[in-house]
Design a protein around this motif. Structure first.
Motif, PDB file in Angstrom:
ATOM      1  N   VAL A  99     -21.447  25.623  -4.648  1.00 32.46           N
ATOM      2  CA  VAL A  99     -22.879  25.447  -4.935  1.00 32.46           C
ATOM      3  C   VAL A  99     -23.667  25.006  -3.705  1.00 32.46           C
ATOM      4  O   VAL A  99     -24.849  24.694  -3.818  1.00 32.46           O
ATOM      5  CB  VAL A  99     -23.098  24.447  -6.090  1.00 32.46           C
ATOM      6  CG1 VAL A  99     -22.462  24.956  -7.376  1.00 32.46           C
ATOM      7  CG2 VAL A  99     -22.563  23.060  -5.738  1.00 32.46           C
ATOM      8  N   LEU A 100     -23.047  24.995  -2.537  1.00 35.06           N
ATOM      9  CA  LEU A 100     -23.741  24.584  -1.322  1.00 35.06           C
ATOM     10  C   LEU A 100     -24.870  25.563  -1.011  1.00 35.06           C
ATOM     11  O   LEU A 100     -24.637  26.761  -0.831  1.00 35.06           O
ATOM     12  CB  LEU A 100     -22.756  24.532  -0.148  1.00 35.06           C
ATOM     13  CG  LEU A 100     -23.331  24.122   1.209  1.00 35.06           C
ATOM     14  CD1 LEU A 100     -23.938  22.729   1.160  1.00 35.06           C
ATOM     15  CD2 LEU A 100     -22.250  24.203   2.288  1.00 35.06           C
ATOM     16  N   SER A 101     -26.104  25.044  -0.920  1.00 36.81           N
ATOM     17  CA  SER A 101     -27.259  25.924  -0.721  1.00 36.81           C
ATOM     18  C   SER A 101     -28.030  25.646   0.569  1.00 36.81           C
ATOM     19  O   SER A 101     -28.680  26.545   1.100  1.00 36.81           O
ATOM     20  CB  SER A 101     -28.225  25.814  -1.911  1.00 36.81           C
ATOM     21  OG  SER A 101     -28.675  24.485  -2.085  1.00 36.81           O
ATOM     22  N   ASN A 102     -27.975  24.408   1.085  1.00 36.31           N
ATOM     23  CA  ASN A 102     -28.726  24.046   2.291  1.00 36.31           C
ATOM     24  C   ASN A 102     -27.767  23.617   3.397  1.00 36.31           C
ATOM     25  O   ASN A 102     -26.993  22.673   3.214  1.00 36.31           O
ATOM     26  CB  ASN A 102     -29.713  22.905   2.009  1.00 36.31           C
ATOM     27  CG  ASN A 102     -30.800  23.318   1.045  1.00 36.31           C
ATOM     28  OD1 ASN A 102     -31.006  24.492   0.779  1.00 36.31           O
ATOM     29  ND2 ASN A 102     -31.501  22.344   0.506  1.00 36.31           N
ATOM     30  N   SER A 124     -17.645  31.718   2.865  1.00 36.87           N
ATOM     31  CA  SER A 124     -17.230  30.619   1.993  1.00 36.87           C
ATOM     32  C   SER A 124     -18.415  29.866   1.383  1.00 36.87           C
ATOM     33  O   SER A 124     -18.216  28.874   0.693  1.00 36.87           O
ATOM     34  CB  SER A 124     -16.349  29.644   2.781  1.00 36.87           C
ATOM     35  OG  SER A 124     -17.045  29.148   3.911  1.00 36.87           O
ATOM     36  N   ILE A 125     -19.648  30.329   1.655  1.00 36.03           N
ATOM     37  CA  ILE A 125     -20.843  29.650   1.113  1.00 36.03           C
ATOM     38  C   ILE A 125     -21.634  30.653   0.275  1.00 36.03           C
ATOM     39  O   ILE A 125     -22.719  31.110   0.671  1.00 36.03           O
ATOM     40  CB  ILE A 125     -21.740  29.086   2.246  1.00 36.03           C
ATOM     41  CG1 ILE A 125     -20.905  28.520   3.388  1.00 36.03           C
ATOM     42  CG2 ILE A 125     -22.661  27.999   1.704  1.00 36.03           C
ATOM     43  CD1 ILE A 125     -21.729  28.056   4.566  1.00 36.03           C
ATOM     44  N   PRO A 126     -21.149  31.018  -0.898  1.00 32.15           N
ATOM     45  CA  PRO A 126     -21.797  32.086  -1.683  1.00 32.15           C
ATOM     46  C   PRO A 126     -23.198  31.749  -2.162  1.00 32.15           C
ATOM     47  O   PRO A 126     -23.990  32.654  -2.422  1.00 32.15           O
ATOM     48  CB  PRO A 126     -20.838  32.278  -2.866  1.00 32.15           C
ATOM     49  CG  PRO A 126     -20.122  30.962  -2.996  1.00 32.15           C
ATOM     50  CD  PRO A 126     -19.964  30.467  -1.598  1.00 32.15           C
ATOM     51  N   ALA A 127     -23.540  30.456  -2.307  1.00 36.21           N
ATOM     52  CA  ALA A 127     -24.847  30.064  -2.838  1.00 36.21           C
ATOM     53  C   ALA A 127     -25.853  29.703  -1.744  1.00 36.21           C
ATOM     54  O   ALA A 127     -26.923  29.183  -2.044  1.00 36.21           O
ATOM     55  CB  ALA A 127     -24.686  28.873  -3.788  1.00 36.21           C
ATOM     56  N   LEU A 128     -25.542  30.007  -0.488  1.00 38.17           N
ATOM     57  CA  LEU A 128     -26.399  29.607   0.636  1.00 38.17           C
ATOM     58  C   LEU A 128     -27.810  30.189   0.509  1.00 38.17           C
ATOM     59  O   LEU A 128     -27.981  31.402   0.429  1.00 38.17           O
ATOM     60  CB  LEU A 128     -25.767  30.069   1.956  1.00 38.17           C
ATOM     61  CG  LEU A 128     -26.484  29.652   3.236  1.00 38.17           C
ATOM     62  CD1 LEU A 128     -26.489  28.139   3.388  1.00 38.17           C
ATOM     63  CD2 LEU A 128     -25.831  30.314   4.452  1.00 38.17           C
ATOM     64  N   CYS A 154     -25.159  38.261   2.153  1.00 39.46           N
ATOM     65  CA  CYS A 154     -25.700  36.935   1.799  1.00 39.46           C
ATOM     66  C   CYS A 154     -26.906  37.138   0.877  1.00 39.46           C
ATOM     67  O   CYS A 154     -28.068  37.021   1.303  1.00 39.46           O
ATOM     68  CB  CYS A 154     -26.104  36.164   3.059  1.00 39.46           C
ATOM     69  SG  CYS A 154     -24.757  35.829   4.194  1.00 39.46           S
ATOM     70  N   ASN A 155     -26.640  37.425  -0.384  1.00 40.99           N
ATOM     71  CA  ASN A 155     -27.722  37.763  -1.314  1.00 40.99           C
ATOM     72  C   ASN A 155     -28.629  36.585  -1.635  1.00 40.99           C
ATOM     73  O   ASN A 155     -29.792  36.779  -1.989  1.00 40.99           O
ATOM     74  CB  ASN A 155     -27.129  38.317  -2.613  1.00 40.99           C
ATOM     75  CG  ASN A 155     -26.733  39.771  -2.492  1.00 40.99           C
ATOM     76  OD1 ASN A 155     -27.459  40.568  -1.904  1.00 40.99           O
ATOM     77  ND2 ASN A 155     -25.575  40.118  -3.036  1.00 40.99           N
ATOM     78  N   CYS A 156     -28.117  35.367  -1.526  1.00 41.24           N
ATOM     79  CA  CYS A 156     -28.909  34.189  -1.894  1.00 41.24           C
ATOM     80  C   CYS A 156     -29.751  33.643  -0.741  1.00 41.24           C
ATOM     81  O   CYS A 156     -30.660  32.850  -0.981  1.00 41.24           O
ATOM     82  CB  CYS A 156     -27.993  33.080  -2.415  1.00 41.24           C
ATOM     83  SG  CYS A 156     -27.172  33.475  -3.970  1.00 41.24           S
ATOM     84  N   LEU A 157     -29.452  34.047   0.495  1.00 39.62           N
ATOM     85  CA  LEU A 157     -30.126  33.461   1.648  1.00 39.62           C
ATOM     86  C   LEU A 157     -31.597  33.875   1.676  1.00 39.62           C
ATOM     87  O   LEU A 157     -31.926  35.061   1.741  1.00 39.62           O
ATOM     88  CB  LEU A 157     -29.438  33.895   2.947  1.00 39.62           C
ATOM     89  CG  LEU A 157     -29.932  33.199   4.222  1.00 39.62           C
ATOM     90  CD1 LEU A 157     -29.760  31.692   4.125  1.00 39.62           C
ATOM     91  CD2 LEU A 157     -29.223  33.742   5.451  1.00 39.62           C
ATOM     92  N   LYS A 158     -32.490  32.862   1.641  1.00 44.94           N
ATOM     93  CA  LYS A 158     -33.922  33.112   1.613  1.00 44.94           C
ATOM     94  C   LYS A 158     -34.633  32.649   2.881  1.00 44.94           C
ATOM     95  O   LYS A 158     -35.629  33.247   3.281  1.00 44.94           O
ATOM     96  CB  LYS A 158     -34.554  32.414   0.399  1.00 44.94           C
ATOM     97  CG  LYS A 158     -34.044  32.933  -0.934  1.00 44.94           C
ATOM     98  CD  LYS A 158     -34.655  32.174  -2.097  1.00 44.94           C
ATOM     99  CE  LYS A 158     -34.121  32.683  -3.426  1.00 44.94           C
ATOM    100  NZ  LYS A 158     -34.689  31.906  -4.577  1.00 44.94           N
ATOM    101  N   ARG A 159     -34.137  31.561   3.481  1.00 48.16           N
ATOM    102  CA  ARG A 159     -34.807  31.005   4.657  1.00 48.16           C
ATOM    103  C   ARG A 159     -33.809  30.845   5.793  1.00 48.16           C
ATOM    104  O   ARG A 159     -32.778  30.198   5.625  1.00 48.16           O
ATOM    105  CB  ARG A 159     -35.465  29.670   4.310  1.00 48.16           C
ATOM    106  CG  ARG A 159     -36.647  29.835   3.376  1.00 48.16           C
ATOM    107  CD  ARG A 159     -37.212  28.507   2.882  1.00 48.16           C
ATOM    108  NE  ARG A 159     -38.411  28.725   2.106  1.00 48.16           N
ATOM    109  CZ  ARG A 159     -38.421  29.070   0.825  1.00 48.16           C
ATOM    110  NH1 ARG A 159     -37.278  29.200   0.186  1.00 48.16           N
ATOM    111  NH2 ARG A 159     -39.553  29.278   0.183  1.00 48.16           N
TER     112      ARG A 159
END
Length: 292
Positions: A99-102, A124-128, A154-159
């Motif tokens: 769940v690591l996002s930041n 290894s950071i799927p929720a980034l 990296c589908n979750c990466l926004k910024r």
């Protein structure tokens, strides 16, 4: 030296350790309520660190600064949501952080022995969602281990924020392009280049790599990109190619800010004239060209 009685404080939920040495006692079973841990100028072995983190099952926020351990460290923290690292450790493996996002990652020196070392940072950071990269030095052996794209998108990466980089340097350009190409849902990019001192040596980008930048984005469209910022850029051919690509590929772009380093007025005007001719796929895209 951190005293052993400290490890009996089982009700701790937050703590900040600075300028100390940690040795876990044999009776240590973990901090079951700890959610935030800050370590600054702390000396501990890789084994001690990994044991400490794995025995904090509710840890959500981890900050490491100036850790006295120059070798490999692994992080296993299933609840971790935010991770900040600044220091000398050559490589950190985020082993189990679903769940690591930041992430803010600022190693003073990065040593990559093979492509897997680089790929594993992101796979290894799927929720980034938010990634900030601040790099001071790259080992010369690391320049050939960056793939064109990551194996997993990296589908979750926004910024994406990158600072203290030089896009005219082969490794750092390769790094930036790989992450951007691998993140189709980006909403914001900020790149701040470093100002090189006299005598600084780096591996220049081959001309064929510069020429291939547009083609390497041929099947990529950024449908969520709204803001792009370039600060302290030289606006040489590499930067111009990247600006051109992002204007042509960002369908929802609202604003692009370009702040270049000081240059002669005539050259500045010529660069501005060239940028105004670049195709903009978004009808709302505004380009702000700032000069010192």
């Amino acid at each position: 030296m951190l005293p052993n009685f400290f490890f009996n404080c089982l009700a701790l939920s937050h703590f900040y350790l600075k300028e100390c040495e940690i040795h876990l006692p044999r009776f240590f079973k973990g901090f079951n309520k700890l959610s935030r841990l800050i370590l600054k100028s702390v000396t501990l072995s890789s084994d001690m660190f990994e044991c400490l983190i794995s025995n904090c099952p509710l840890l959500e926020d981890l900050v490491q600064k100036d850790i006295d351990n120059p070798y490999f460290m692994s992080i296993n923290a299933v609840k971790l949501r935010s991770f900040v690292f600044r220091g000398d450790i050559q490589l950190i493996h985020l082993e189990n952080v679903p769940v690591l996002s930041n992430v803010l990652y600022a190693p003073r020196e990065l040593v990559l022995e093979d492509q897997d070392d680089f790929v594993n940072i992101f796979s290894s950071i799927p929720a980034l969602e938010w990634f900030s990269w601040n790099l001071f030095e790259v080992d010369n052996g690391s320049t050939k281990v960056i793939p064109t794209r990551l194996p997993s998108v990296c589908n979750c990466l926004k910024r994406l924020f990158m600072s203290w980089i030089t896009l005219e340097e082969f490794f750092e350009l390769s790094f930036a392009l790989c992450i951007v190409r691998s993140s189709p849902n980006l909403e914001e990019i900020k790149i701040k280049e470093c100002i090189l001192s006299d005598g600084y040596y780096f591996e220049c980008v081959p001309q064929e790599v510069v020429d291939e930048i547009p083609a390497s984005f041929s099947n990529i469209t950024f449908n969520h990109m709204r803001t792009v910022k370039f600060y302290d850029v030289l606006l040489e051919e590499v930067e111009m190619q990247l600006i051109k690509v992002l204007l042509a590929k960002s369908t929802a772009l609202v604003k692009m800010v370009i702040k270049h380093r000081q240059m002669e007025t005539n050259k500045s005007l010529n660069v501005l004239a060239e940028i105004t001719k670049f195709q903009r796929v978004s009808s709302k895209a505004e380009v702000l060209y700032l000069v010192y």
